[in-house]
Scaffold this motif. Structure first.
Motif, PDB file in Angstrom:
ATOM      1  N   PRO A 205       0.811  -1.305   0.097  1.00  0.00           N
ATOM      2  CA  PRO A 205      -0.450  -0.235   0.023  1.00  0.00           C
ATOM      3  C   PRO A 205       0.681   1.325  -0.120  1.00  0.00           C
ATOM      4  N   LEU A 206       2.041   1.257   0.579  1.00  0.00           N
ATOM      5  CA  LEU A 206       1.917   2.558   1.092  1.00  0.00           C
ATOM      6  C   LEU A 206       4.147   1.867  -0.214  1.00  0.00           C
ATOM      7  N   ALA A 207       4.133   1.566  -1.187  1.00  0.00           N
ATOM      8  CA  ALA A 207       5.608   1.902  -1.543  1.00  0.00           C
ATOM      9  C   ALA A 207       5.995   2.609  -2.261  1.00  0.00           C
ATOM     10  N   GLY A 208       7.122   3.640  -1.601  1.00  0.00           N
ATOM     11  CA  GLY A 208       7.584   4.715  -2.960  1.00  0.00           C
ATOM     12  C   GLY A 208       7.254   6.057  -1.670  1.00  0.00           C
ATOM     13  N   VAL A 209       6.694   5.485  -0.788  1.00  0.00           N
ATOM     14  CA  VAL A 209       5.927   6.740  -0.035  1.00  0.00           C
ATOM     15  C   VAL A 209       7.282   6.806   1.225  1.00  0.00           C
ATOM     16  N   ARG A 210       7.216   8.186   1.565  1.00  0.00           N
ATOM     17  CA  ARG A 210       9.153   8.409   2.720  1.00  0.00           C
ATOM     18  C   ARG A 210       8.401   9.151   3.565  1.00  0.00           C
ATOM     19  N   VAL A 211       8.917   8.660   4.408  1.00  0.00           N
ATOM     20  CA  VAL A 211       8.436   9.134   6.086  1.00  0.00           C
ATOM     21  C   VAL A 211       9.706   9.181   7.101  1.00  0.00           C
ATOM     22  N   LEU A 212       9.611  11.055   7.392  1.00  0.00           N
ATOM     23  CA  LEU A 212      10.720  10.928   8.300  1.00  0.00           C
ATOM     24  C   LEU A 212      10.267  11.189   9.260  1.00  0.00           C
ATOM     25  N   ASP A 213      10.542  10.788  10.726  1.00  0.00           N
ATOM     26  CA  ASP A 213      10.071  10.075  11.866  1.00  0.00           C
ATOM     27  C   ASP A 213      11.143  10.869  12.757  1.00  0.00           C
ATOM     28  N   LEU A 214      10.322  12.322  13.244  1.00  0.00           N
ATOM     29  CA  LEU A 214      11.042  12.481  14.190  1.00  0.00           C
ATOM     30  C   LEU A 214      10.460  12.324  15.938  1.00  0.00           C
ATOM     31  N   SER A 215      10.398  10.929  15.726  1.00  0.00           N
ATOM     32  CA  SER A 215      10.360  11.241  17.992  1.00  0.00           C
ATOM     33  C   SER A 215      10.716  10.130  18.265  1.00  0.00           C
ATOM     34  N   GLY A 231       4.764  -1.479   4.096  1.00  0.00           N
ATOM     35  CA  GLY A 231       5.290  -0.695   2.914  1.00  0.00           C
ATOM     36  C   GLY A 231       6.335   0.878   2.771  1.00  0.00           C
ATOM     37  N   ALA A 232       5.930   1.874   3.987  1.00  0.00           N
ATOM     38  CA  ALA A 232       6.450   2.773   3.693  1.00  0.00           C
ATOM     39  C   ALA A 232       8.433   2.678   3.924  1.00  0.00           C
ATOM     40  N   GLU A 233       8.876   3.827   3.456  1.00  0.00           N
ATOM     41  CA  GLU A 233      10.273   3.887   3.495  1.00  0.00           C
ATOM     42  C   GLU A 233      10.936   4.979   4.393  1.00  0.00           C
ATOM     43  N   VAL A 234      11.010   4.313   5.563  1.00  0.00           N
ATOM     44  CA  VAL A 234      11.217   5.659   7.154  1.00  0.00           C
ATOM     45  C   VAL A 234      12.058   5.933   7.425  1.00  0.00           C
ATOM     46  N   GLY A 268      22.251  20.767  11.042  1.00  0.00           N
ATOM     47  CA  GLY A 268      21.545  19.709  11.151  1.00  0.00           C
ATOM     48  C   GLY A 268      20.049  20.227  10.288  1.00  0.00           C
ATOM     49  N   ARG A 269      19.951  21.284  10.778  1.00  0.00           N
ATOM     50  CA  ARG A 269      18.361  21.645  10.229  1.00  0.00           C
ATOM     51  C   ARG A 269      18.372  22.083   8.980  1.00  0.00           C
ATOM     52  N   GLU A 270      19.741  22.168   8.142  1.00  0.00           N
ATOM     53  CA  GLU A 270      19.797  22.503   6.519  1.00  0.00           C
ATOM     54  C   GLU A 270      19.672  21.011   5.662  1.00  0.00           C
ATOM     55  N   THR A 271      20.570  20.174   6.486  1.00  0.00           N
ATOM     56  CA  THR A 271      19.618  18.315   5.916  1.00  0.00           C
ATOM     57  C   THR A 271      19.006  18.324   6.007  1.00  0.00           C
ATOM     58  N   LEU A 272      17.964  17.988   7.432  1.00  0.00           N
ATOM     59  CA  LEU A 272      16.825  17.868   7.626  1.00  0.00           C
ATOM     60  C   LEU A 272      15.717  18.620   6.335  1.00  0.00           C
ATOM     61  N   LEU A 273      15.815  19.732   5.859  1.00  0.00           N
ATOM     62  CA  LEU A 273      15.232  20.683   5.388  1.00  0.00           C
ATOM     63  C   LEU A 273      14.958  19.740   3.853  1.00  0.00           C
ATOM     64  N   GLY A 274      16.432  19.374   3.430  1.00  0.00           N
ATOM     65  CA  GLY A 274      17.177  18.629   2.306  1.00  0.00           C
ATOM     66  C   GLY A 274      15.814  17.285   2.390  1.00  0.00           C
ATOM     67  N   LEU A 275      16.022  16.538   3.396  1.00  0.00           N
ATOM     68  CA  LEU A 275      15.536  15.543   3.072  1.00  0.00           C
ATOM     69  C   LEU A 275      13.859  15.739   3.002  1.00  0.00           C
ATOM     70  N   ALA A 276      13.721  16.296   3.986  1.00  0.00           N
ATOM     71  CA  ALA A 276      11.586  17.019   3.357  1.00  0.00           C
ATOM     72  C   ALA A 276      11.711  17.372   2.364  1.00  0.00           C
ATOM     73  N   GLY A 277      11.992  17.224   1.806  1.00  0.00           N
ATOM     74  CA  GLY A 277      11.485  18.290   0.157  1.00  0.00           C
ATOM     75  C   GLY A 277      12.199  16.639  -0.223  1.00  0.00           C
ATOM     76  N   ASP A 278      12.510  15.910  -0.279  1.00  0.00           N
ATOM     77  CA  ASP A 278      12.080  14.555  -1.107  1.00  0.00           C
ATOM     78  C   ASP A 278      11.132  13.458  -0.709  1.00  0.00           C
ATOM     79  N   ALA A 279      10.786  14.219   0.988  1.00  0.00           N
ATOM     80  CA  ALA A 279       9.868  13.221   2.049  1.00  0.00           C
ATOM     81  C   ALA A 279       8.034  13.431   1.477  1.00  0.00           C
ATOM     82  N   ASP A 280       7.387  12.100   1.700  1.00  0.00           N
ATOM     83  CA  ASP A 280       5.837  12.097   1.669  1.00  0.00           C
ATOM     84  C   ASP A 280       5.605  12.859   2.982  1.00  0.00           C
ATOM     85  N   VAL A 281       5.946  12.080   4.096  1.00  0.00           N
ATOM     86  CA  VAL A 281       4.853  12.493   5.728  1.00  0.00           C
ATOM     87  C   VAL A 281       6.394  12.627   6.174  1.00  0.00           C
ATOM     88  N   PHE A 282       6.241  14.131   7.538  1.00  0.00           N
ATOM     89  CA  PHE A 282       6.847  14.320   8.433  1.00  0.00           C
ATOM     90  C   PHE A 282       6.321  14.597   9.380  1.00  0.00           C
TER      91      PHE A 282
END
Length: 463
Positions: A205-215, A231-234, A268-282
């Protein structure tokens, strides 16, 4: 309340197609654990909502429909996943600091201290002016009135909760603020083009969905774990300086990769924003406003990544005077009258918590459910979305189910009773035995594609 109407409430509140509810089956009834609260209904309904949302994601991608089955016994095993975790067939994991627990105060009240993080323990001992010893802490607490100590610790940014009755909780401004909120919110926060739900083949169901998990700890990590099992990439983002609880890193890290970034630094924040630019879920579980102060709030992410699904998990909700108060599942139970009600029913001398971290787990599944609903909306109408959930809102919903006066007499469930709910995998920690996903999907069974990894085991980049 039983699982069927509870699921219908979740599904209809989210504005989903009611016809999909016909594809869900339940088994089991409360009380399935020793509690006067209907924790089995809470577990079955929230896990079913997550499973059904995953099934709908697959239908949106390739038209396939499937059935979802949830057995209450398996759902409650998932709600106790940290309790049933084993490494190399060893002993149960240690999850609590010895000082954590209930204490009686000078005015005949009870207060719960939460000291599982070293800096929280140090702060509590400093306020109390005593040694790191449960007997010494008990003696020091008896020198305080309960409400005064509760407020003093909260003002110091520490973790505690006065044991309140449900009526005492209802009279507080924070409870009134929670009462004005729905159970969860899925809000459109910006414009963005329609996007397909996931990248590449829809084998899950979630194949190819990218998730950043800050928890960390349970609620947020359970949400990320639930997305991973479909199936998400977390990618879990932690800070090397932040405390963790080792067994929870393992239990909730299944299916995820783990990297470290220091969000106190510009790099660190710039790297995270870069990752978020290609993520689906934050997905984030910081206190309300904490990430926004570092330029990582919902509106910031919607500008960086139009079409983002931003998920916020908090303890006491995003509104009211306690919105910024630090909290955990057990503290919310103590503050809101749950621990008092369990004690009264069972006739215990001291307060009594639920037999599992039900608010944590249910809130985690609600967060994952909201994220999937928002991904479906993005696929249909575009937009950036903000999903908001909290432990206190989930607790209020559980309390609305009513109670089973003799529910506390139900038999407890040992690990031997749920052996068939466990699965093992080799990892860098050893042979990890943990609870398998509870929702059974007929076409795309939920499973963890990766073993748990230590904090910072991977690079901060997408595969």
């Amino acid at each position: 309340m039983t699982p069927e109407p509870a699921l219908s409430y979740l599904w209809n509140t989210a504005g989903c197609d009611p016809a999909a509810l016909d594809s869900v089956s339940f088994a089991g009834s409360d009380p399935a654990l020793p509690s006067v609260y209907r924790v089995g209904t809470l577990a079955s309904a929230t896990i079913a909502a997550t499973g059904l949302a995953a099934a709908e994601c697959l239908r949106l991608r390739d038209g396939r429909r499937q059935r979802v089955t949830v057995e209450m016994r398996r759902a409650l095993a998932s709600f106790r996943s940290e309790r049933y975790l084993r490494i190399d067939d060893g002993p149960p994991p240690a999850l609590r600091d010895p000082v954590t627990g209930f204490y009686s105060t000078r005015d005949g009240r009870w207060i719960q201290l939460h000291t599982n993080f070293p800096h929280h323990l140090e702060g509590v001992l400093k306020v109390l002016g005593c040694a790191n010893d449960r007997t010494a802490v008990a003696a020091a607490v008896r020198g305080w009135d309960g409400a005064t100590l509760d407020q003093t610790l909260a003002d110091a940014g520490l973790c505690a909760a006065l044991i309140r009755t449900p009526d005492e909780w209802a009279a507080l401004d924070q409870a009134k603020a929670i009462d004005r909120l729905p159970l969860f919110e899925i809000e459109r926060i910006g414009d963005a083009p329609v996007e397909p739900l996931g990248r590449g083949r829809a084998d899950r169901p979630l194949a190819g969905v990218r998730v950043l998990d800050l928890s960390r700890i349970i609620a947020g990590p359970v949400a990320g774990r639930a997305l991973a099992q479909h199936g998400a990439e977390v990618l879990l983002i932690n800070g090397a300086h932040l405390p963790n609880i080792a067994p929870l890193v393992i239990d909730n890290g299944r299916g995820k990769r783990s990297a470290v970034l220091d969000l106190r630094d510009v790099a660190g924040r710039e790297t995270l924003l870069g990752l978020a630019g290609d993520a689906d879920v934050f997905l984030q579980a910081y206190r309300p406003g904490a990430l926004a102060a570092r330029g990582l709030g919902p509106s910031d992410l919607a500008r960086v990544r139009p079409g983002t699904v931003y998920v916020s998990v908090s303890a006491y909700g995003h509104e009211g005077p306690w919105a910024g108060r630090r909290g955990f599942d057990s503290l919310v139970q103590s503050a809101s009258g749950i621990a008092f009600t369990e004690r009264e029913a069972a006739g215990w001398d001291e307060p009594k918590h639920l037999p599992c971290q039900a608010l944590d787990h249910a809130t985690g599944y609600l967060a994952a459910f909201g994220a999937m609903v928002a991904l479906g909306r993005r696929a249909a109408e575009g937009g950036s979305w903000h999903v908001k959930v909290s432990l206190a809102q989930t607790g209020r919903w559980l309390q609305s189910f009513g109670v089973l006066p003799d529910g506390w007499k139900a038999d407890d469930v040992s690990i031997d009773d749920v052996r068939d709910c466990l699965a093992s995998v080799d990892s860098e920690f050893g042979r990890v035995s943990g609870v398998s996903p509870a929702e059974l999907l007929s076409q795309t069974p939920a499973f963890f594609g990766l073993p748990p990894a230590r904090v910072g085991a991977h690079e901060a980049k997408w595969v």
